[in-house]
Structures are given as C-alpha cells and as structure tokens.
Motif scaffolding. Structure first.
Motif, PDB file in Angstrom:
ATOM      1  N   VAL A 296       1.197   2.559   4.476  1.00 30.25           N
ATOM      2  CA  VAL A 296       0.073   3.079   5.258  1.00 30.25           C
ATOM      3  C   VAL A 296      -1.123   3.307   4.339  1.00 30.25           C
ATOM      4  O   VAL A 296      -2.259   2.952   4.672  1.00 30.25           O
ATOM      5  CB  VAL A 296       0.456   4.392   5.972  1.00 30.25           C
ATOM      6  N   PHE A 297      -0.867   3.877   3.175  1.00 30.87           N
ATOM      7  CA  PHE A 297      -1.941   4.136   2.214  1.00 30.87           C
ATOM      8  C   PHE A 297      -2.650   2.846   1.810  1.00 30.87           C
ATOM      9  O   PHE A 297      -3.880   2.809   1.682  1.00 30.87           O
ATOM     10  CB  PHE A 297      -1.369   4.830   0.980  1.00 30.87           C
ATOM     11  N   LEU A 298      -1.892   1.778   1.633  1.00 26.41           N
ATOM     12  CA  LEU A 298      -2.469   0.516   1.181  1.00 26.41           C
ATOM     13  C   LEU A 298      -3.242  -0.212   2.278  1.00 26.41           C
ATOM     14  O   LEU A 298      -4.212  -0.911   1.985  1.00 26.41           O
ATOM     15  CB  LEU A 298      -1.373  -0.410   0.650  1.00 26.41           C
ATOM     16  N   LEU A 299      -2.832  -0.063   3.527  1.00 23.45           N
ATOM     17  CA  LEU A 299      -3.368  -0.912   4.594  1.00 23.45           C
ATOM     18  C   LEU A 299      -4.315  -0.219   5.570  1.00 23.45           C
ATOM     19  O   LEU A 299      -5.055  -0.896   6.287  1.00 23.45           O
ATOM     20  CB  LEU A 299      -2.213  -1.522   5.397  1.00 23.45           C
ATOM     21  N   HIS A 300      -4.305   1.099   5.632  1.00 26.58           N
ATOM     22  CA  HIS A 300      -4.992   1.770   6.742  1.00 26.58           C
ATOM     23  C   HIS A 300      -6.501   1.513   6.766  1.00 26.58           C
ATOM     24  O   HIS A 300      -7.114   1.489   7.831  1.00 26.58           O
ATOM     25  CB  HIS A 300      -4.721   3.276   6.706  1.00 26.58           C
ATOM     26  N   LYS A 301      -7.116   1.285   5.596  1.00 28.99           N
ATOM     27  CA  LYS A 301      -8.570   1.069   5.565  1.00 28.99           C
ATOM     28  C   LYS A 301      -8.973  -0.193   6.327  1.00 28.99           C
ATOM     29  O   LYS A 301     -10.079  -0.263   6.881  1.00 28.99           O
ATOM     30  CB  LYS A 301      -9.053   0.974   4.120  1.00 28.99           C
TER      31      LYS A 301
END
Length: 372
Positions: A296-301
């Motif tokens: 989630v941290f890697l993709l949410h942006k």
C-alpha cells in the motif's frame, strides 16, 4: 509497511497489526492532503470548515511514519538476528512496482518509452526503504549499546536524544521559518536543517525510543486509557493550532507537521501505548490485511492522483468525509490485492533461494555486553 517492520517470527499481536493498518490509512490521508500528491490542502478553500477538517486529520495522522519505526524498535530490541534477504526483498519490490507502473503508463498512452525513463525505474529510490535498510543493519549495535545501560541511564539517554535531535532541531527550523530562510550550519541534524525528519537520525531515534519502551514498559504501563486519550487530544490540538497560527502569520508551516517535531513524537508514543492496552487476541483478518501495508505504501500515490480530489475538497463536509473514507479504504484493498498476487508469485522464488543459500541471516553477538 508490515513487510518492512514485522517483529521476529512469532504470533502477531492483532492490536499492533490493527495499528499498522490504521497508520497506513493515515499515510494515505496525509498524501491525500499533500500539495504535491493529492492536493487536498492545496485546493481546499483556506479558512473553510473543510480546511479545518483536513488540518485536524493531518495532525491526527502525522505521527504515522514515526509509529512504524517505533514499532520496529519495540520488537527488534529482543533479537540480534538479521536477515540478509529481507532488505533485498524490499528493494526488489520497489523496483518491480516501478517497472510495473512504468510499462502500464506506456500501454495506456500516458507515458512514452525512453531508455532514460527505464533506467530510472531500476533505481529503488524510496526514502523509507533506504533509511529502513540502513537502520535494519545498524540496529543490532543499537541493541547492544542499550542493553549495556541500566534503566536510569536509558532514561537520561532518551531525554538527551529527544532534546538534541527533536526539541533543538525543530527550534532551529522554527527560527528559520520565522526568519523566512533556512539557517545554515545551526541544526543538530545537518548543514541544511532537519529535513523534517526524513533522515536516519530520526529513524534511529524512533527505533531507540521503541526499544526503550520495551525495556522500561513496566514503568509506564499503569497510565490509563483516559489519560492517554486526553494526552493525545491535547497533542493533536497543539499541532493543529501550530499549523493554523503559522498559516495566519504567513510563515512556512513545515515544522508543525515535521516527523521530528516533539509534539508528533509524543503523539506516536501515546498512540502506541493506547493500542498496547487493546486485547484483540489473534485476529486472522486483521493480521492478513496488515501484511499488505508495505505494498500500500509503495502504490497508493498512483491512485491519489486519479480520484479527482480537487473536485471534492470544497464540497459539503459530509461529501468530502465520505470521499476520503471510500478513497483510503478502496486504495488499501486494491493495493492489498496487488500484494497478494505479488506474494503468490515471489514467495516460491524466495523460499527456493533460502533453501539453496541457508546462510542468509547473521547474528551480531551480544554476549560480551550481557556478561557485563
């Protein structure tokens, strides 16, 4: 980010896993507001009810990254064993998702293929992963140093680090904001100031603070839920008022939402103690959902830039609140599905590597310190 900061292998405490999920949702909200990512605080009408709502959410969740690192220290103080493949897996995941996004944007016509662009995706340029990896390798030596001290010495050490690398560092940044320019060479963090906590100094301090809480937990565990909630409410109020005051005075507002702000650090401590008092046992749903938080941290942006935040921030407050709620939950679940697929593909490969090369872990011997 649970891939990055899971404790040594044992039954996961669902209260802490729930905290990881909520803090990851908080990171999404922070980036929902971020002027350069989602733009919530950029597009909202200044001084409106929605503006104050977003500001309060910002203050509530600004301690999220500090919390992740604090949790790491709390659990990893008890082990000197480190895996060589674990940080490697994190770096590979960053590159894999960079490549996936790069080619997906090319396929849908949002980006043109260039060799320069392709080479850029092969660099695991992610501040959290790089700083976490550095912390991961030096943490056994932090453990040895901490275990050589008694509780009184540990307490004085934490106070000293807090005063030098939080209170003083933020005071210098604060002077710079009032002056209207960075004060060079005065910060205890670096030549150009504290970088709002995006440094190994803050990561190492939060790790040390988490380790200290583990060692001295019995001295603080008596604090009641009511007191912790009261402390947390006061800290959120102070941080929110700090931001509003500097907004009114037309100063730079970076210190209010800096990761090394003493108010933010104390918030992380209060939230951690509050969740430690919650007994959820072993909840499979929570524990399973928490595993995908690093993905989630890697993709949410990538999703935040496509959910038309600018069209919702000035809608009536219930609509804005609903948009945020649906967005953060939806993004988390979509990213979790990506994590599940990625894990299904890569887990057999890593299992094979670990079987072929069993010595992918190392232990920093602490026997000398323990004898002392």
């Amino acid at each position: 980010m649970s891939n990055a900061i899971t404790p040594p292998k044992k039954q996961r405490s669902s209260n802490i896993e729930l905290l990881r999920i909520l803090t990851m949702l908080g990171v999404i909200i922070l980036h929902y507001n971020n002027a350069d990512i989602g733009g919530g605080l950029k597009y909202v009408q200044n001084g409106s009810l929605n503006f104050h709502f977003l500001n309060i959410l910002e203050s509530v969740f600004i301690c999220a990254v500090d919390l992740f690192v604090l949790i790491t220290g709390y659990f990893m103080i008890n082990t000197q064993k480190r895996s060589l493949i674990k940080p490697f897996k994190l770096l590979v995941q960053v590159i894999a998702f960079n490549l996936m996004i790069f080619f997906l944007l090319i396929i849908i016509g949002k980006k043109a293929f260039t060799l320069h662009g392709l080479l850029g995706t092969l660099l695991p340029a992610n501040y959290f992963v790089i700083l976490y990896t550095a912390l991961y390798f030096i943490s056994p030596y932090i453990n040895i140093a901490m275990k050589a001290l008694n509780k009184k010495q540990l307490k004085y050490m934490i106070i000293t680090l807090f005063l030098i690398f939080s209170v003083y560092a933020v005071a210098v940044d604060l002077l710079g904001e009032i002056k209207g320019d960075t004060i060079l060479g005065l910060s205890s963090i670096g030549m150009y100031g504290s970088q709002n906590g995006y440094t190994i100094v803050n990561f190492a301090f939060m790790y040390t603070l988490g380790a200290y809480i583990n060692i001295c937990e019995s001295d603080y565990i008596h604090i009641s839920r009511i007191k912790l909630i009261s402390y947390l409410a006061i800290l959120v109020g102070v941080d929110s008022a700090w931001y509003l005051l500097f907004e009114y005075l037309h100063f730079c507002k970076g210190t209010a939402h800096s990761y090394l702000n003493p108010v933010v650090i104390l918030m992380a401590v209060a939230v951690f103690f509050l969740f430690k008092k919650i007994d959820l046992g072993q909840n499979k749903v929570i524990n399973t959902l928490a595993k995908g938080s690093f993905t989630v941290f890697l993709l949410h942006k990538e999703f935040l830039s496509r959910i038309r935040i600018e069209s919702f921030v000035n809608k009536p407050l219930p609509i804005l609140a609903a948009h945020i709620l649906i967005a953060v939950i939806g993004i988390y679940l979509i990213c979790w599905i990506v994590y599940f697929i990625y894990e299904s593909i890569t887990a057999p490969i890593y299992n094979l590597i670990e079987k072929k090369f069993p010595r992918v872990t190392y232990i920093v011997d602490s026997s000398i310190t323990e004898k002392r």
